[in-house]
Design a protein around this motif. Structure first.
Motif, PDB file in Angstrom:
ATOM      1  N   GLY A 107       3.668  -7.437   3.070  1.00  0.00           N
ATOM      2  CA  GLY A 107       3.180  -7.345   2.033  1.00  0.00           C
ATOM      3  C   GLY A 107       2.511  -5.727   1.588  1.00  0.00           C
ATOM      4  O   GLY A 107       2.110  -5.746   0.612  1.00  0.00           O
ATOM      5  N   LYS A 108       3.223  -5.019   2.501  1.00  0.00           N
ATOM      6  CA  LYS A 108       2.702  -3.488   2.125  1.00  0.00           C
ATOM      7  C   LYS A 108       3.963  -2.889   1.616  1.00  0.00           C
ATOM      8  O   LYS A 108       3.589  -1.518   1.308  1.00  0.00           O
ATOM      9  CB  LYS A 108       2.602  -2.912   3.658  1.00  0.00           C
ATOM     10  CG  LYS A 108       1.291  -3.784   4.356  1.00  0.00           C
ATOM     11  CD  LYS A 108       0.074  -3.670   3.916  1.00  0.00           C
ATOM     12  CE  LYS A 108      -0.762  -4.574   4.568  1.00  0.00           C
ATOM     13  NZ  LYS A 108      -0.971  -4.141   6.189  1.00  0.00           N
ATOM     14  N   ARG A 109       4.926  -3.450   1.012  1.00  0.00           N
ATOM     15  CA  ARG A 109       5.934  -2.576   0.319  1.00  0.00           C
ATOM     16  C   ARG A 109       6.477  -1.364   0.993  1.00  0.00           C
ATOM     17  O   ARG A 109       6.878  -0.467   0.092  1.00  0.00           O
ATOM     18  CB  ARG A 109       5.479  -2.220  -0.963  1.00  0.00           C
ATOM     19  CG  ARG A 109       4.819  -3.352  -2.011  1.00  0.00           C
ATOM     20  CD  ARG A 109       4.576  -3.004  -3.170  1.00  0.00           C
ATOM     21  NE  ARG A 109       4.141  -4.146  -4.057  1.00  0.00           N
ATOM     22  CZ  ARG A 109       5.072  -4.844  -4.711  1.00  0.00           C
ATOM     23  NH1 ARG A 109       6.088  -4.863  -4.685  1.00  0.00           N
ATOM     24  NH2 ARG A 109       4.617  -5.993  -5.665  1.00  0.00           N
ATOM     25  N   TYR A 110       6.872  -1.677   2.222  1.00  0.00           N
ATOM     26  CA  TYR A 110       7.686  -0.593   2.982  1.00  0.00           C
ATOM     27  C   TYR A 110       9.074  -0.742   2.533  1.00  0.00           C
ATOM     28  O   TYR A 110       9.551  -1.770   2.334  1.00  0.00           O
ATOM     29  CB  TYR A 110       7.449  -0.877   4.332  1.00  0.00           C
ATOM     30  CG  TYR A 110       5.990  -0.749   4.967  1.00  0.00           C
ATOM     31  CD1 TYR A 110       5.418   0.579   5.107  1.00  0.00           C
ATOM     32  CD2 TYR A 110       5.043  -1.576   5.563  1.00  0.00           C
ATOM     33  CE1 TYR A 110       4.181   0.893   5.561  1.00  0.00           C
ATOM     34  CE2 TYR A 110       4.065  -1.408   5.982  1.00  0.00           C
ATOM     35  CZ  TYR A 110       3.583  -0.193   6.023  1.00  0.00           C
ATOM     36  OH  TYR A 110       2.247   0.165   6.266  1.00  0.00           O
ATOM     37  N   ASP A 111       9.705   0.301   2.678  1.00  0.00           N
ATOM     38  CA  ASP A 111      11.170   0.583   2.573  1.00  0.00           C
ATOM     39  C   ASP A 111      11.893  -0.115   3.673  1.00  0.00           C
ATOM     40  O   ASP A 111      12.959  -0.690   3.410  1.00  0.00           O
ATOM     41  CB  ASP A 111      11.667   1.687   1.939  1.00  0.00           C
ATOM     42  CG  ASP A 111      10.958   2.516   0.844  1.00  0.00           C
ATOM     43  OD1 ASP A 111      10.757   1.463   0.005  1.00  0.00           O
ATOM     44  OD2 ASP A 111      10.980   3.669   0.698  1.00  0.00           O
ATOM     45  N   ALA A 112      11.405   0.102   4.760  1.00  0.00           N
ATOM     46  CA  ALA A 112      12.184  -0.157   6.092  1.00  0.00           C
ATOM     47  C   ALA A 112      11.347  -0.175   7.242  1.00  0.00           C
ATOM     48  O   ALA A 112      10.144   0.433   7.056  1.00  0.00           O
ATOM     49  CB  ALA A 112      13.480   0.685   6.276  1.00  0.00           C
ATOM     50  N   VAL A 113      11.573  -0.715   8.214  1.00  0.00           N
ATOM     51  CA  VAL A 113      10.786  -0.741   9.739  1.00  0.00           C
ATOM     52  C   VAL A 113      11.688   0.256  10.649  1.00  0.00           C
ATOM     53  O   VAL A 113      12.692   0.001  10.728  1.00  0.00           O
ATOM     54  CB  VAL A 113      10.416  -2.142  10.040  1.00  0.00           C
ATOM     55  CG1 VAL A 113       9.628  -2.028  11.370  1.00  0.00           C
ATOM     56  CG2 VAL A 113       9.990  -3.007   8.988  1.00  0.00           C
ATOM     57  N   VAL A 114      11.078   0.916  11.333  1.00  0.00           N
ATOM     58  CA  VAL A 114      11.723   1.900  12.395  1.00  0.00           C
ATOM     59  C   VAL A 114      11.136   1.483  13.572  1.00  0.00           C
ATOM     60  O   VAL A 114       9.810   1.572  13.818  1.00  0.00           O
ATOM     61  CB  VAL A 114      11.374   3.316  11.888  1.00  0.00           C
ATOM     62  CG1 VAL A 114      12.113   4.265  12.965  1.00  0.00           C
ATOM     63  CG2 VAL A 114      12.135   3.852  10.709  1.00  0.00           C
ATOM     64  N   GLY A 115      12.076   1.305  14.460  1.00  0.00           N
ATOM     65  CA  GLY A 115      11.784   1.058  15.889  1.00  0.00           C
ATOM     66  C   GLY A 115      11.974   2.213  16.570  1.00  0.00           C
ATOM     67  O   GLY A 115      13.149   2.693  16.770  1.00  0.00           O
ATOM     68  N   LEU A 116      10.901   3.047  16.973  1.00  0.00           N
ATOM     69  CA  LEU A 116      11.045   4.349  17.677  1.00  0.00           C
ATOM     70  C   LEU A 116      10.663   4.349  19.306  1.00  0.00           C
ATOM     71  O   LEU A 116       9.448   4.147  19.526  1.00  0.00           O
ATOM     72  CB  LEU A 116      10.431   5.396  17.041  1.00  0.00           C
ATOM     73  CG  LEU A 116      10.280   6.742  17.813  1.00  0.00           C
ATOM     74  CD1 LEU A 116      11.587   7.282  17.702  1.00  0.00           C
ATOM     75  CD2 LEU A 116       9.364   7.614  16.772  1.00  0.00           C
ATOM     76  N   GLY A 117      11.803   4.127  20.154  1.00  0.00           N
ATOM     77  CA  GLY A 117      11.485   3.999  21.588  1.00  0.00           C
ATOM     78  C   GLY A 117      12.563   3.315  22.382  1.00  0.00           C
ATOM     79  O   GLY A 117      13.758   3.384  21.941  1.00  0.00           O
ATOM     80  N   GLY A 118      12.093   2.736  23.371  1.00  0.00           N
ATOM     81  CA  GLY A 118      13.405   2.075  24.289  1.00  0.00           C
ATOM     82  C   GLY A 118      13.584   0.839  23.841  1.00  0.00           C
ATOM     83  O   GLY A 118      13.247   0.445  22.667  1.00  0.00           O
ATOM     84  N   GLY A 119      14.136  -0.069  24.901  1.00  0.00           N
ATOM     85  CA  GLY A 119      14.642  -1.407  24.337  1.00  0.00           C
ATOM     86  C   GLY A 119      13.614  -2.409  24.031  1.00  0.00           C
ATOM     87  O   GLY A 119      13.979  -2.934  22.952  1.00  0.00           O
ATOM     88  N   LYS A 120      12.552  -2.322  24.660  1.00  0.00           N
ATOM     89  CA  LYS A 120      11.475  -3.412  24.350  1.00  0.00           C
ATOM     90  C   LYS A 120      10.790  -3.047  22.780  1.00  0.00           C
ATOM     91  O   LYS A 120      10.617  -3.929  22.164  1.00  0.00           O
ATOM     92  CB  LYS A 120      10.196  -3.249  25.274  1.00  0.00           C
ATOM     93  CG  LYS A 120      10.614  -3.819  26.464  1.00  0.00           C
ATOM     94  CD  LYS A 120       9.399  -3.762  27.545  1.00  0.00           C
ATOM     95  CE  LYS A 120       9.730  -4.400  29.031  1.00  0.00           C
ATOM     96  NZ  LYS A 120       8.600  -4.086  29.860  1.00  0.00           N
TER      97      LYS A 120
END
Length: 353
Positions: free
Chosen positions: A84-97
């Motif tokens: 519900g925060k109106r983000y354009d995308a979600v970024v995963g920055l890190g290792g596999g987990k």
């Protein structure tokens, strides 16, 4: 005549280079993934904090979320936090987990996911699967493929070298996994997706045959590309068949039987792949696997990762139970523990000669 084609789920962007993170905001804007810069970025509490300090000034519209671990609960919490925060995308920055948690959370809220890998330890960085710990152990969840894949070789070099070594074992194991897939086709008529098999095998062969080492940019680029291709191969086939066979069953058995002592995933599947190739009679290729694994500092014998021969035999015997319904050389041969012990003795002698 009609022209028949199929759409292949794959990232819009794959950027593998030194300094790739320096222009992350520009890359996302140019590809219309996030022209506003309003991003939800998931990081770990460790190495992720240093990257946050580096990237925060160039991503002023981003909100940062610290992920506690690679669990289904962490993924659900992340999804709840960004909903519900109106983000354009979600970024995963890190290792596999972190990447797996982010993939699941993004799928749960219906947002595109950008994978920014900080190590090359496994082929899940670009796969349509999120592997997460749950109350029953560990589960694999189907998710969309990341819309963008960014790998900064400068960041990869800062990670412990064991992560790169793990990725090498993971990539090479594709060759054994695809041999299992083709075996199941011959014996049981299981369909083989030729494009997925070609992509997965090419990825494995590129790493297996490359003369470079973990300190070379060229080799790191080939390894990163191989892991990305492995993920896309799984997207094409709709399952993990291009990358998971007897090699992974043996690794899963180690994890389940000895959860406190298990080595890295890539170390275990590399060893499992070399042994599986020996079981199917491909002794020259098994020897090449062992030679390449040794050259890169990976184990080829169970004692090199702290397991006795008896424990290895038990893991191989238990391995088929880890993936019910999957047919590999282990299910095909259906060896007794004495036969596994004899096969291992022959394997150890062959690769040591």
């Amino acid at each position: 005549m009609p022209v028949l084609t199929r759409l292949i789920p794959s990232p819009v962007v794959v950027d593998i280079a030194r300094g790739a993170l320096d222009d992350l905001a520009g890359l996302l804007a140019d590809q219309r993934i996030s022209s506003s810069g309003k991003l939800a970025i998931a990081i770990s509490g460790g190495s992720g904090q240093a990257l946050r300090e580096k990237l925060s000034p160039v991503l002023p519209g981003a909100t940062w979320f610290e992920v506690a671990g690679g669990t289904i609960d962490s993924a659900v919490k992340l999804a709840d936090d960004i909903r519900g925060k109106r983000y354009d995308a979600v970024v995963g920055l890190g290792g596999g987990k972190i990447i797996d948690v982010t993939k699941y959370a993004a799928a749960r809220v219906g947002l595109p996911m950008v994978a920014v890998a900080t190590n090359l330890s496994h082929d899940g960085i670009c796969s349509p699967v999120a592997t997460l710990d749950n109350d029953n152990g560990r589960g694999s969840y189907g998710v969309p493929t990341p819309i963008a894949m960014v790998i900064d070789l400068d960041v990869i070099r800062e990670a412990p070298v064991r992560f790169v070594r793990s990725g090498i074992g993971e990539a090479i194991s594709n060759i054994s996994a695809i041999a299992d897939w083709e075996l199941s086709h011959r014996v049981n008529g299981e369909p083989v997706d030729g494009l997925a098999a070609a992509m997965g095998r090419t990825a494995g062969e590129a790493v297996l045959r490359h003369p470079g080492g973990v300190g070379d940019d060229e080799f790191l680029t080939v390894l990163a590309e191989a892991l990305v291709l492995s993920g896309i191969a799984m997207s094409i086939s709709g399952d993990t068949r291009p990358s998971s066979g007897a090699c992974h069953e043996i690794s899963h058995a180690f994890d389940l039987l000895h959860p406190e002592r298990a080595a890295s995933h890539g170390e275990q599947v590399g060893l499992g792949a070399a042994f599986a190739m020996h079981l199917r009679g491909a002794h020259d290729l098994s020897g090449l696997f062992a030679e390449v694994l040794r050259r890169h500092g990976l184990p080829v014998l169970p004692e090199e990762i702290g397991f006795s021969v008896d424990e290895f035999v038990r893991a191989v015997d238990y391995a088929p139970q880890t993936r019910p319904g999957r047919f590999t050389i282990l299910e095909h041969l259906d060896l007794s523990t004495d036969q596994i012990r004899d096969a291992y003795a022959d394997y150890a002698k062959t690769i040591s000669s």
